[in-house]
Design an enzyme around this catalytic site. Sequence first.
Site, PDB file in Angstrom:
ATOM      1  CG  HIS A 123      -1.650  -1.367   1.333  1.00  0.00           C
ATOM      2  ND1 HIS A 123      -2.690  -1.772   0.549  1.00  0.00           N
ATOM      3  CD2 HIS A 123      -1.373  -2.412   2.170  1.00  0.00           C
ATOM      4  CE1 HIS A 123      -3.048  -3.008   0.900  1.00  0.00           C
ATOM      5  NE2 HIS A 123      -2.263  -3.421   1.869  1.00  0.00           N
ATOM      6  CD  GLU A 160      -1.884  -3.456   5.229  1.00  0.00           C
ATOM      7  OE1 GLU A 160      -3.082  -3.166   5.062  1.00  0.00           O
ATOM      8  OE2 GLU A 160      -1.328  -4.415   4.661  1.00  0.00           O
ATOM      9  CG  HIS A 215       0.617  -6.769   2.606  1.00  0.00           C
ATOM     10  ND1 HIS A 215      -0.297  -5.918   2.024  1.00  0.00           N
ATOM     11  CD2 HIS A 215       1.482  -7.126   1.622  1.00  0.00           C
ATOM     12  CE1 HIS A 215      -0.003  -5.765   0.749  1.00  0.00           C
ATOM     13  NE2 HIS A 215       1.095  -6.481   0.468  1.00  0.00           N
ATOM     14  CD  GLU A 297      -1.585  -9.823   4.804  1.00  0.00           C
ATOM     15  OE1 GLU A 297      -1.580  -8.939   5.688  1.00  0.00           O
ATOM     16  OE2 GLU A 297      -2.084  -9.656   3.675  1.00  0.00           O
TER      17      GLU A 297
END
Length: 333
Positions: A123, A160, A215, A297
């Site tokens: 992101h 995030e 992430h 993650e």
Amino acid sequence: MRYDDSPPQPDTAPAPGTDRRRFARRSALAVAAAVIAPTTLAGWVLVQVGTGAGADDARPPRVAVPAAAATGTPAASPTAAGTATASPSTGPGTGAPASGAPAPSPGATSPLAGKTVVVDPGHNTGNFDHSREINQQVDIGTARKECDTTGTTTRAGYKEAEFTLDVSRRLRTILEGRGLKVVFTHEADRAWGPCITERARIGNEANADAVVSVHADGVSEGSRGYHVILPAKVKGGAADTAAIVGPSRALGERIAANFARATGSGPANYLGGGTGLVVRDDLGGLNLSTRPKVFVECGNMRDSKDAALLTSPQWRQKAAQGIADGIVGFLGG
Ligand code: ZN
């Protein structure tokens, strides 16, 4: 965040839980094709013997721990992994694991020399202000989906995208300290994005020996733990992952085992059958990669206990160290 990367499925805009069950089942399929072999006191080692196609939809044993066995090295006991971490990067050039390897001889070349790691901070904080741009559809070979997504936040508002960039920078420092070349897909140097297609292309064009996309997830309170997302075997348009499925799994197993050791976190309790590994076929960043690549993650930003970890600089350093150790081990360092 996982579901934000979901494709526009013909039958959905599924609730996150729907997605999750589907991917959990997919993971079970992949793991069902593995032989579980007991080794050492560290527990169990997954030895992949097939692609998972046609496998029974059996649940994987919950005792299975992804261990760094894919390349024949000892299971990652805390002692062994710690030894590997502390070893010098100047191995004999045989590709042997650092732990137990003979002392480097004069003039020996590090197995890491000349190798490149591409790090993809998931992101971009600017994505929140650029909905139109990031919502443009891009072609990931097997489907079309959004260029990029905002990612999630903790309940207190820690993004995030802030987390992924911080961990990525820590990761770069560690990897460069081991003599690796590190390339970022972006670094607070652009207003939004890049698109997932470009993120994949950067890894490919760098001819990366390993690519890691960092992430954190955004699911419900009580869902905790890390997981590593591995590419499924897909073919369509520009996507063809046949050549990277195997090495990406080896990379992902290394990272999962070392991440667990370095952070003390457990594998996700809401998907992956307790293995900390999930196989997905819908992520453009994986589908379009021609280099070994995984998503990590690190935890669930929407869970209060995980959030307390994710917002801790000390914990983020441990996370970066675990990821780095997994990459270095995969590369033979
Ligand atoms: Zn994400």
